[in-house]
Design a protein around this motif. Structure first.
Motif, PDB file in Angstrom:
ATOM      1  N   LEU A  70       0.832  -1.207   0.000  1.00 31.96           N
ATOM      2  CA  LEU A  70       0.000   0.000   0.000  1.00 31.96           C
ATOM      3  C   LEU A  70       0.865   1.255   0.000  1.00 31.96           C
ATOM      4  O   LEU A  70       0.550   2.244  -0.672  1.00 31.96           O
ATOM      5  CB  LEU A  70      -0.928  -0.008   1.217  1.00 31.96           C
ATOM      6  N   ILE A  71       1.967   1.214   0.746  1.00 31.75           N
ATOM      7  CA  ILE A  71       2.900   2.348   0.756  1.00 31.75           C
ATOM      8  C   ILE A  71       3.492   2.556  -0.634  1.00 31.75           C
ATOM      9  O   ILE A  71       3.553   3.684  -1.146  1.00 31.75           O
ATOM     10  CB  ILE A  71       4.029   2.118   1.778  1.00 31.75           C
ATOM     11  N   VAL A  72       3.938   1.466  -1.250  1.00 30.37           N
ATOM     12  CA  VAL A  72       4.537   1.563  -2.589  1.00 30.37           C
ATOM     13  C   VAL A  72       3.517   2.103  -3.584  1.00 30.37           C
ATOM     14  O   VAL A  72       3.808   3.009  -4.376  1.00 30.37           O
ATOM     15  CB  VAL A  72       5.063   0.188  -3.052  1.00 30.37           C
ATOM     16  N   PHE A  73       2.303   1.555  -3.538  1.00 30.10           N
ATOM     17  CA  PHE A  73       1.264   2.011  -4.470  1.00 30.10           C
ATOM     18  C   PHE A  73       0.978   3.495  -4.268  1.00 30.10           C
ATOM     19  O   PHE A  73       0.875   4.264  -5.238  1.00 30.10           O
ATOM     20  CB  PHE A  73      -0.020   1.205  -4.280  1.00 30.10           C
ATOM     21  N   GLY A  74       0.849   3.922  -3.014  1.00 30.14           N
ATOM     22  CA  GLY A  74       0.559   5.326  -2.745  1.00 30.14           C
ATOM     23  C   GLY A  74       1.650   6.252  -3.244  1.00 30.14           C
ATOM     24  O   GLY A  74       1.374   7.313  -3.821  1.00 30.14           O
ATOM     25  N   ALA A  75       2.905   5.843  -3.019  1.00 29.39           N
ATOM     26  CA  ALA A  75       4.039   6.670  -3.461  1.00 29.39           C
ATOM     27  C   ALA A  75       4.066   6.793  -4.984  1.00 29.39           C
ATOM     28  O   ALA A  75       4.289   7.887  -5.539  1.00 29.39           O
ATOM     29  CB  ALA A  75       5.345   6.075  -2.955  1.00 29.39           C
ATOM     30  N   ILE A  76       3.848   5.673  -5.680  1.00 31.39           N
ATOM     31  CA  ILE A  76       3.869   5.706  -7.147  1.00 31.39           C
ATOM     32  C   ILE A  76       2.667   6.486  -7.674  1.00 31.39           C
ATOM     33  O   ILE A  76       2.781   7.253  -8.633  1.00 31.39           O
ATOM     34  CB  ILE A  76       3.858   4.288  -7.737  1.00 31.39           C
ATOM     35  N   LEU A  77       1.509   6.280  -7.055  1.00 32.83           N
ATOM     36  CA  LEU A  77       0.306   6.997  -7.500  1.00 32.83           C
ATOM     37  C   LEU A  77       0.510   8.503  -7.380  1.00 32.83           C
ATOM     38  O   LEU A  77       0.135   9.260  -8.292  1.00 32.83           O
ATOM     39  CB  LEU A  77      -0.898   6.560  -6.667  1.00 32.83           C
ATOM     40  N   LEU A  78       1.101   8.936  -6.271  1.00 29.92           N
ATOM     41  CA  LEU A  78       1.336  10.369  -6.091  1.00 29.92           C
ATOM     42  C   LEU A  78       2.261  10.900  -7.178  1.00 29.92           C
ATOM     43  O   LEU A  78       1.990  11.936  -7.796  1.00 29.92           O
ATOM     44  CB  LEU A  78       1.936  10.629  -4.708  1.00 29.92           C
ATOM     45  N   LEU A  79       3.360  10.179  -7.444  1.00 26.39           N
ATOM     46  CA  LEU A  79       4.296  10.614  -8.479  1.00 26.39           C
ATOM     47  C   LEU A  79       3.633  10.599  -9.855  1.00 26.39           C
ATOM     48  O   LEU A  79       3.762  11.558 -10.631  1.00 26.39           O
ATOM     49  CB  LEU A  79       5.532   9.724  -8.458  1.00 26.39           C
ATOM     50  N   ASN A  80       2.904   9.532 -10.187  1.00 21.20           N
ATOM     51  CA  ASN A  80       2.244   9.450 -11.491  1.00 21.20           C
ATOM     52  C   ASN A  80       1.175  10.525 -11.656  1.00 21.20           C
ATOM     53  O   ASN A  80       0.968  11.057 -12.760  1.00 21.20           O
ATOM     54  CB  ASN A  80       1.625   8.061 -11.687  1.00 21.20           C
TER      55      ASN A  80
END
Length: 593
Positions: A70-80
Motif C-alpha cells: 500500500l505504501i509503494v502504491f501510494g508513493a507511485i500513485l502520487l508521483l504518477n
C-alpha cells in the motif's frame, strides 16, 4: 545442542538470502520463496516450532507485505498523478534552477528532503517517494533506488517521530528488573534514561552521517557515471560534507535537548533551509557540472518501467508552490497523525482489521490501514486531482500505471516478509531454545567478549536486515545488548545506542525495503545487485560505529577501537585527497584554456 551449533544453524536462513540474492543474483520473487521454505524447515525441524505457530507468523508477514504494498502504491500513485498534471515538469525545472549538477541534486533530494520525510513517516516510505522523484528529474532507476536506500541510515533512528527509540528501545528494556535496578542506581527516571540513549544514538549517527552524502555522490558517479569515476564524486567533497554537517548538527542538538521525536524532521528542514540557498549562491560548489551520459548509452539494467518524458511540455503550467504542495501536505499529515499528544493517531489506529485466535493460537493478527503512510499518499494524490484541475482520464491513467508497477513487486514481498516473521517468532517452540536471532547474537557474543562494542552495531544491522525495521531490531536485541554490556562491565546505554545505530544502517540492505523502493521505480529483479552495492556504505557505518563505541567506553590508546578509527580516518582522508586532486585538475584545464 551447544550454543555454537545453534548459532551456526540460525545463520542458515540469513545465508540463504545472501546466497540467492547477492551471490547468485536471483530476483527476489524467485529467491525469497526458497528462503522462506529454508526458514520454515529450520523452525520446525530444529527449533520445534508448531505448525500453527508457523502459520500465524506467515499470516502476520502477509499482512505486513500488503501494508508495504500500500505504501509503494501510494508513493507511485502520487508521483504518477504529479506527472500527469504537469507538476513534475515544474519540480524538475526547480531543481535545475538550484543546480544542474546531479551530485548536488542527489544530496538535496535524498539526503535532506529524504531525511525530513524519514522523520515524518518511517516504514521505509521515504525511499519510495525519493526514488521516483529522482527518476522524474532524470536519474536512472537503479541509481535513484541506490541513493534513496542510502538515506535509510542516519535519519532512521528517529523515523516516524522517534518510533525506533520510543517504541523499539523502550519496549525492549521496559519493566525488566535488571534495567530498572540500573536506572534506579543512576537516580533518574526510566523515561529520562531512554531519552539519554536517544541522545547518545544521535552523537554516533551525527559523526558517521557527516560523510553519507559523500558516499551518495561517489557511488553515483562510480556506478552510474560515463567514466565510472570515484574522483568525479569525490570532487564535490566540500559541498557534500557541508550538507552532512547542515543536517547532523541540528539533528544531534535536537535529540539531546528536546528528545527523540523530531531530530530527523527538524534536521532535514534546517538542512534544506541552509543548503539550498548556499547551492544557489555557489557556496562550496564544484567547479564542473556533472551529469549522466545520454540515456541511449545507459546500461539496460539501470532503467525501470517508470517512464518520464523530460521533453514533453505539460498542457498546463503548474506553479512551484502548487507543484510542491502535495509533498508539503504529505509531510504535514504524516507528522500530525503520528505525534502522540494529538488525537489523530489514536483515531486512525482505532479502526482495525483483525483476526483473533488465528489457527487455534492466542495470537491476533491486525492491521490499521488508515494509519499506514500509503493511505496518506493516496489521499494527497486525490487532493492533487482537484488542486491541479486534472481530467478523469489523467488520474485513471496514473492509477492504472501504479497498479501495474506494484503488482510486479507483490510476489517478492509476500514471501520475504513472512520469512522474516517465521525467523523472529521462532522463540515459541517445544525445544526451549531462544528465537533464532537471539541465539545468533548469543553465539557471536561468546566469540568477542570484552571487544563486544566493536560488533554491537553489526548485531543491530543484522536485526534490521532480517526484520526490515530499526524498531523491531531494537525490540528484538535491546535487552540482549543491555545484558551483554552488564556482563562485560561497560555502560549499557552506550551498547544499546550502538545497537540502534547499527539497526538504522541495516535498513539500507533489508530485503523488503530494497524490493519496495525498486518497485516504486518499476525496477524488478535487480534486488541482489543493489544489495551488493549498498553493502559498501553499510559496512562503513557499522565499522565506524563500533570503533566510536569502543573508544567512547575505553578511551584512545593501543586498543582495537583506536585502530579501527585510525583506519576509517585514513580512508576518509585518502578519498578526500583524491577529490581535491580532481578539483586541481579541473582548475588547471580552465587556466590552460
Amino acid at each position: 545442542m551447544s550454543i555454537g551449533t545453534l548459532a551456526f544453524l540460525a545463520t542458515i536462513p540469513i545465508l540463504s538470502v545472501f546466497l540467492f540474492l547477492v551471490v547468485l543474483r536471483w530476483p527476489a520473487k524467485r529467491a525469497m520463496p526458497i528462503a522462506l521454505l529454508v526458514t520454515v524447515v529450520m523452525a520446525v525441524s530444529v527449533w520445534g516450532v508448531a505448525g500453527n505457530q508457523v502459520g500465524v507468523a506467515v499470516m502476520k508477514g502477509v499482512v505486513t507485505a500488503l501494508e508495504v504494498s500500500l505504501i509503494v502504491f501510494g508513493a507511485i500513485l502520487l508521483l504518477n498523478t504529479l506527472k500527469e498534471s504537469g507538476a513534475v515538469h515544474t519540480i524538475r525545472q526547480g531543481f535545475m534552477s538550484i543546480s544542474p549538477d546531479r551530485r548536488v541534486q542527489a544530496i538535496i533530494v535524498a539526503w535532506l528532503f529524504g531525511s525530513f520525510l524519514e522523520g515524518a513517516a518511517g516504514w521505509g516510505a521515504p525511499a519510495t517517494i525519493v526514488g521516483p522523484l529522482l527518476v522524474a528529474i532524470g536519474f536512472p532507476a537503479m541509481g535513484a533506488v541506490m541513493i534513496a536506500l542510502l538515506l535509510q541510515s542516519t535519519p532512521v533512528s528517529y523515523g516516524a517521530v522517534g518510533t525506533p527509540i520510543l517504541v523499539g528501545v523502550n519496549s525492549g528494556l521496559k519493566d525488566v528488573p535488571l534495567v530498572d535496578k540500573y536506572v534506579a542506581d543512576l537516580g533518574i527516571s526510566y523515561d529520562a534514561y531512554i531519552n539519554a540513549i536517544g541522545g547518545q544514538v544521535a552523537i554516533f549517527h551525527g559523526i558517521i552521517g557527516i560523510f553519507i552524502p559523500l558516499f551518495m555522490v561517489t557511488m553515483l558517479t562510480y556506478f552510474f557515471g560515463k567514466n565510472k569515476s570515484l574522483r568525479e564524486g569525490l570532487a564535490v567533497w566540500k559541498f557534500a560534507v557541508f550538507a552532512g554537517v547542515a543536517f547532523t548538527l541540528p539533528y544531534a542538538l535536537v535529540a539531546n535537548l528536546l528528545g527523540p521525536e523530531f531530530p530527523s524532521l527538524i534536521g532535514g528542514l534546517v538542512g534544506l533551509a541552509i543548503v539550498i540557498p548556499a547551492a544557489k549562491r555557489g557556496f562550496l560548489m564544484p567547479k564542473d557540472v556533472w551529469d549522466f551520459d545520454k540515456k541511449e548509452n545507459w546500461d539496460s539494467e539501470w532503467t525501470g518501467k517508470l517512464k518520464i518524458n523530460e521533453d514533453e511540455k505539460p498542457a498546463r503550467k503548474i506553479s512551484t508552490l502548487s507543484a510542491w504542495m502535495p509533498y508539503i501536505l504529505v509531510a504535514v499529515l504524516l507528522v500530525v497523525t503520528r505525534v502522540a499528544y494529538l488525537p489523530f493517531s489514536t483515531w486512525l489506529k482505532s479502526w482495525e482489521l483483525k483476526a483473533e485466535n488465528l489457527f487455534g493460537t492466542t495470537i491476533t493478527v491486525a492491521s490499521a490501514p488508515l494509519n499506514i503512510p500509503g493511505t496518506i499518499f493516496i489521499l494527497v494524490a486525490m487532493i492533487v486531482f482537484f488542486m491541479h484541475h486534472m481530467k478523469v482520464e489523467q488520474f485513471a491513467r496514473a492509477a492504472s500505471d501504479s497498479f501495474k508497477t506494484v503488482a510486479s513487486a507483490i510476489v517478492a514481498l509476500i514471501f520475504s516478509i513472512p520469512m522474516v516473521q517465521v525467523f523472529i517468532n521462532s522463540g515459541v517452540n517445544s525445544s526451549g531454545y531462544d528465537s533464532m536471532p537471539i541465539v545468533l547474537a548469543e553465539g557471536i557474543s561468546t566469540i568477542f567478549g570484552a571487544n563486544w562494542p566493536l560488533v554491537a552495531p553489526t548485531i543491530g544491522a543484522i536485526g534490521a536486515f532480517i526484520a526490515g525495521s530499526n524498531t523491531v531490531s531494537n525490540m528484538m536485541f535491546g535487552l540482549f545488548q543491555f545484558g551483554v554490556a552488564d556482563n562485560i562491565g561497560v555502560n549499557p546505554a552506550v551498547i544499546v545506542a550502538l545497537q540502534a545505530v547499527g539497526g538504522a544502517a541495516g535498513n539500507m540492505i533489508c530485503v523488503h525495503n530494497v524490493v519496495a523502493a525498486s518497485a516504486a521505480v518499476g525496477l524488478i529483479g535487480k534486488e541482489g545487485r543493489l544489495i551488493r552495492k549498498l553493502l559498501i556504505p553499510m559496512t562503513y557505518y557499522v565499522i565506524f560505529a563500533g570503533g566510536l563505541g569502543f573508544v567512547w567506553l575505553n578511551g584512545f590508546g593501543l586498543n582495537a577501537g583506536t585502530f579501527v578509527l585510525a583506519a576509517v580516518a585514513i580512508f576518509i582522508v585518502f578519498m578526500i585527497s583524491k577529490g581535491r586532486s580532481k578539483n586541481n585538475t579541473i582548475k588547471e584545464k580552465k587556466h590552460s584554456a
